[in-house]
Design an enzyme around this catalytic site. Structure first.
Site, PDB file in Angstrom:
ATOM      1  N   SER A 278      48.325  14.304  12.423  1.00 23.74           N
ATOM      2  CA  SER A 278      48.438  14.084  10.975  1.00 23.74           C
ATOM      3  C   SER A 278      48.357  15.393  10.179  1.00 23.74           C
ATOM      4  O   SER A 278      47.801  16.393  10.646  1.00 23.74           O
ATOM      5  CB  SER A 278      47.319  13.161  10.497  1.00 23.74           C
ATOM      6  OG  SER A 278      47.327  11.958  11.219  1.00 23.74           O
TER       7      SER A 278
HETATM    8  N1  SAH Z   1      44.527  11.145  15.543  1.00 23.27           N
HETATM    9  C1  SAH Z   1      45.613  11.819  16.216  1.00 23.27           C
HETATM   10  C2  SAH Z   1      46.981  11.469  15.689  1.00 23.27           C
HETATM   11  C3  SAH Z   1      47.317  10.107  15.976  1.00 23.27           C
HETATM   12  S1  SAH Z   1      49.003   9.636  16.112  1.00 23.27           S
HETATM   13  C4  SAH Z   1      45.449  13.312  16.202  1.00 23.27           C
HETATM   14  O1  SAH Z   1      44.506  13.821  15.572  1.00 23.27           O
HETATM   15  O2  SAH Z   1      46.255  13.990  16.832  1.00 23.27           O
HETATM   16  C5  SAH Z   1      48.629   7.950  16.493  1.00 23.27           C
HETATM   17  C6  SAH Z   1      48.226   7.726  17.913  1.00 23.27           C
HETATM   18  O3  SAH Z   1      47.845   6.358  18.017  1.00 23.27           O
HETATM   19  C7  SAH Z   1      49.351   7.941  18.906  1.00 23.27           C
HETATM   20  O4  SAH Z   1      48.961   8.847  19.885  1.00 23.27           O
HETATM   21  C8  SAH Z   1      49.582   6.545  19.477  1.00 23.27           C
HETATM   22  O5  SAH Z   1      49.967   6.540  20.830  1.00 23.27           O
HETATM   23  C9  SAH Z   1      48.210   5.902  19.291  1.00 23.27           C
HETATM   24  N2  SAH Z   1      48.191   4.434  19.293  1.00 23.27           N
HETATM   25  C10 SAH Z   1      49.089   3.565  18.742  1.00 23.27           C
HETATM   26  N3  SAH Z   1      48.715   2.284  18.960  1.00 23.27           N
HETATM   27  C11 SAH Z   1      47.526   2.351  19.649  1.00 23.27           C
HETATM   28  C12 SAH Z   1      46.643   1.358  20.174  1.00 23.27           C
HETATM   29  N4  SAH Z   1      46.889   0.053  20.076  1.00 23.27           N
HETATM   30  N5  SAH Z   1      45.521   1.787  20.821  1.00 23.27           N
HETATM   31  C13 SAH Z   1      45.255   3.116  20.969  1.00 23.27           C
HETATM   32  N6  SAH Z   1      46.069   4.088  20.512  1.00 23.27           N
HETATM   33  C14 SAH Z   1      47.191   3.711  19.854  1.00 23.27           C
END
Ligand code: SAH
Length: 235
Positions: free
Chosen positions: A81
């Site tokens: 993000s």
């Molecule tokens: N917080 C992260 C950015 C997140 S991007 C950082 O600091 O880099 C969102 C992430 O959520 C992605 O990696 C995606 O694979 C994950 N995601 C999506 N659905 C999910 C779920 N049901 N359970 C766990 N992770 C999930």
């Protein structure tokens, strides 16, 4: 020959120092211009953003853009993000050092690292195995020993480790997963982007007080979709 070796040594040592100073300086500029300038004053959030080496959480070829004012691709169609969003969500969680925090969507591990600069224990769940393993290795290399990574569908939370003082979801869900509400402590706060995937979603703050749920819509955001596994529990 000897002289050349000395010069090369000097260049290596100082080149490295400059590299380090440069990232620190870039973080200071990021915090001043992207975060403080937009009204975030919470000191623990600002300190955490100043300290966390964001360039370590992006792919090698994007290190140069690590402190830019936007999200960046981290592979598998996912993103780290924008720094301002990370800071905004962090301060809205109103964390205290002793808090136990759950993150859904580890991605690169950056948000988890920022949280770990403020609280004693961070639990984070990632659904894409390769990203989760890479984040786990990265956090270990950077000695973030208080962060625990699990490879699973975060919809179900992490019951054995709950309840949590704060929960942060970094992928956009169509609704708030009930297991996450259950695993929120009384007095706890949750931040979650809610809305249709690929459109603008609302960043919602959920508070649980005396067993009652209160929600506030904070702002419009764009997150990658919250996905589900067909068969739960892929770890
Ligand atoms: N917080 C992260 C950015 C997140 S991007 C950082 O600091 O880099 C969102 C992430 O959520 C992605 O990696 C995606 O694979 C994950 N995601 C999506 N659905 C999910 C779920 N049901 N359970 C766990 N992770 C999930």
């Amino acid at each position: 020959m000897h002289k050349i070796a000395i010069i090369v040594g000097f260049l290596l040592v100082f080149g490295n120092c400059f590299g380090q100073t440069n990232y620190q300086a870039q973080r200071k500029v990021m915090v001043d211009l992207q975060i403080k300038a937009r009204g975030i004053t919470d000191q623990s959030t600002l300190n955490a953003m100043l300290k966390t080496p964001r360039h370590e959480f992006v792919p090698e070829e994007r290190k140069i853009q690590a402190y830019n004012d936007g999200p960046l691709a981290i592979g598998y169609g996912q993103t780290i993000s924008q720094p301002y969003i990370v800071a905004f969500m962090t301060k809205e969680l109103r964390l205290k050092p002793g808090d136990r925090v759950l993150e859904i969507g580890t991605g690169s591990g950056y948000q988890a690292a920022v949280l770990a600069e403020i609280v004693d224990s961070v639990y984070t769940i990632e659904i894409i195995r390769e990203l989760g393993i890479a984040a786990q290795n990265r956090l270990k290399r950077l000695r973030y020993n208080t962060i625990n990574v699990k490879l699973a569908d975060g919809y179900f939370g992490w019951e054995e480790k709950g309840p949590f003082d704060a929960i942060i979801v970094t992928a956009a869900a169509e609704y708030i997963p009930p297991p996450l509400l259950e695993q929120l402590k009384d007095g706890g706060r949750m931040l979650i982007p809610v809305g249709q995937p690929f459109l603008v979603q609302r960043l919602i703050r959920v508070q649980k007080k005396n067993g009652k749920i209160k929600t506030n819509s904070l702002m419009g955001v764009r997150f990658v979709p919250f996905t589900r596994t067909k068969s739960p529990g892929i770890d």
